[in-house]
Design a protein around this motif. Structure first.
Motif, PDB file in Angstrom:
ATOM      1  N   ALA A 150      18.420  -7.947  -7.454  1.00  0.00           N
ATOM      2  CA  ALA A 150      17.558  -8.690  -6.578  1.00  0.00           C
ATOM      3  C   ALA A 150      18.466  -9.886  -5.951  1.00  0.00           C
ATOM      4  CB  ALA A 150      16.670  -9.512  -7.628  1.00  0.00           C
ATOM      5  N   ARG A 151      19.067 -10.581  -6.547  1.00  0.00           N
ATOM      6  CA  ARG A 151      19.825 -11.546  -6.042  1.00  0.00           C
ATOM      7  C   ARG A 151      20.856 -10.890  -5.017  1.00  0.00           C
ATOM      8  NH1 ARG A 151      19.204 -16.074  -5.027  1.00  0.00           N
ATOM      9  NH2 ARG A 151      18.692 -16.651  -7.035  1.00  0.00           N
ATOM     10  N   ALA A 156      22.011 -10.950   0.787  1.00  0.00           N
ATOM     11  CA  ALA A 156      22.471 -10.153   1.824  1.00  0.00           C
ATOM     12  C   ALA A 156      21.415 -10.211   3.035  1.00  0.00           C
ATOM     13  CB  ALA A 156      22.477  -8.755   1.720  1.00  0.00           C
ATOM     14  N   GLY A 157      20.422 -11.089   2.737  1.00  0.00           N
ATOM     15  CA  GLY A 157      19.139 -11.354   3.793  1.00  0.00           C
ATOM     16  C   GLY A 157      18.480 -10.346   4.005  1.00  0.00           C
ATOM     17  N   THR A 253      22.233  -3.446  -2.763  1.00  0.00           N
ATOM     18  CA  THR A 253      21.213  -3.585  -1.777  1.00  0.00           C
ATOM     19  C   THR A 253      20.731  -2.252  -1.307  1.00  0.00           C
ATOM     20  OG1 THR A 253      22.613  -3.860   0.203  1.00  0.00           O
ATOM     21  CG2 THR A 253      22.280  -5.531  -1.413  1.00  0.00           C
ATOM     22  N   ASP A 254      21.232  -0.963  -1.534  1.00  0.00           N
ATOM     23  CA  ASP A 254      20.825   0.163  -0.781  1.00  0.00           C
ATOM     24  C   ASP A 254      20.910   1.035  -2.077  1.00  0.00           C
ATOM     25  OD1 ASP A 254      20.217   2.054   1.097  1.00  0.00           O
ATOM     26  OD2 ASP A 254      22.400   2.463   1.632  1.00  0.00           O
TER      27      ASP A 254
END
Length: 357
Positions: A150-151, A156-157, A253-254
């Motif tokens: 999550a961080r 990464a915006g 993030t993916d």
């Protein structure tokens, strides 16, 4: 004549699930019996009519060696059944049953997923899945790794804390219509953001409430399916892929494995009316939506999803059931069910379901 199996030869013809119990005062086999008895009664079948039975569960949760053997009693051990087991969520048991039916020598299979996690601390159990040399000795459990993920997403915006809280608020509101949910109710994003951190930037409500429960379904080949129900739900695509269990070797993030599974299952070949996603940490929904290319026209987790109740080892199979039930009821024409295993969305399974005869 040579038989050439096609994915749409297999349909879901019956479903059953228990409530998500915060603590069930009884053995796991009773939860299974509740589902199996309802399933067979609704279909008008006897146990010998089922050609193959497969279950998904985890002995570590109940702290009992070979607990999956005693669970067979709940499915009907006599007359002797052709039975298999996966030490995973019941969604992966469905994958095996789907393949087994395509062999053509049987026409009905029963799939069960069950878990009784209340006797243990799941965080202490599931960190043992991690890399045994570096990660596991540190005690990095799935919740801690989810916080790291999550961080990364925030840095990464790609999301904000309000976006994550929004997932929780919508899930709990949707769960008000789900009689099997464990947690439901109206709550605002501001109220959620005011809560203290647990695994920053995640808060306690961002993590699914672990539950005791079971789920089961019947799958059948085309001819038998049309005999058993007027509303078959066809499995038109089923695929699962896995990422490295070394979290540092992938983009957190993916979800590359979800993208590959979506491609393999043919998700983009038509509109998706409903999606049930195995979201055990709220930010995961944002990653999964993006990886699957789900737009605003798709109803995501209208049952409330795992954030409203997480019967571990039955949660993924329950996602399949929720989508199948909506299609059978005529509330959706095409949907996708997602199941996950491992920390930080390490392994992902997608089942594309469609109605019609």
């Amino acid at each position: 004549m040579t038989f050439t199996p096609q994915p749409d030869d297999i349909a879901i013809v019956g479903t059953a699930q228990t409530k998500a119990h915060a603590r069930f005062d009884g053995p796991e086999v009773v939860l299974i019996m509740e589902c199996v008895n309802q399933l067979l009664a609704d279909a008008g079948l006897e146990r010998p009519d089922v050609g193959f039975t497969i279950a998904g569960s985890c002995d570590y949760l109940s702290g009992m060696p070979f607990a999956f053997v005693s669970n067979v009693d709940g499915m009907g051990a006599w007359p002797p059944v052709y039975e298999s087991h996966v030490e995973m969520d019941g969604a992966w048991a469905l994958f095996e049953a789907w393949l087994r039916l395509q062999m053509g020598d049987i026409d009905v299979a029963m799939v069960v997923g069950s878990g009784k996690s209340s006797p243990c601390d799941a965080r202490e159990v599931f960190h043992l899945q991690a890399d045994p040399y570096v990660v596991a000795p540190l005690g990095l459990d799935p919740d801690a790794l989810a916080g790291i993920q999550a961080r990364a997403l925030l840095d990464a915006g790609k999301a904000t804390e309000a976006d994550i809280a929004g997932v929780v608020a919508r899930s709990r509101a949707a769960a008000k219509d789900n009689p099997n949910a464990q947690v439901a109710g109206d709550v605002t994003v501001d109220e959620l953001l005011a809560a203290p951190y647990d695994m920053a930037p995640l808060r306690a409500h961002d993590v699914s409430p672990k539950a005791d429960g079971a789920a089961a379904l019947l799958v059948a080949r085309r001819d038998r399916a049309l005999e058993l129900t007027d509303t078959p739900v066809w499995i038109t695509g089923l695929d699962h892929r896995i990422d490295s269990h070394h979290a540092g070797l992938r983009d957190l993030t993916d979800s590359a494995s979800t993208r590959l599974a979506a491609e393999g299952a043919g998700l983009a070949e038509g509109a998706v009316d409903v999606a049930e996603l195995h979201v055990t940490h709220a930010h995961e929904e944002l990653i999964l939506r993006d990886a699957m290319g789900l737009g605003d026209g798709t109803a995501v987790n209208p049952s409330g999803g795992p954030l409203a109740g997480d019967p571990v080892m039955a949660t993924g199979l329950t996602r399949v059931i929720e989508v199948a039930n909506r299609i059978a009821a005529g509330d959706a024409g095409r949907g996708v069910a997602h199941a996950a295993s491992g920390a930080a969305l390490q392994q992902n399974l997608l089942a594309v379901l469609e109605g019609g005869n």
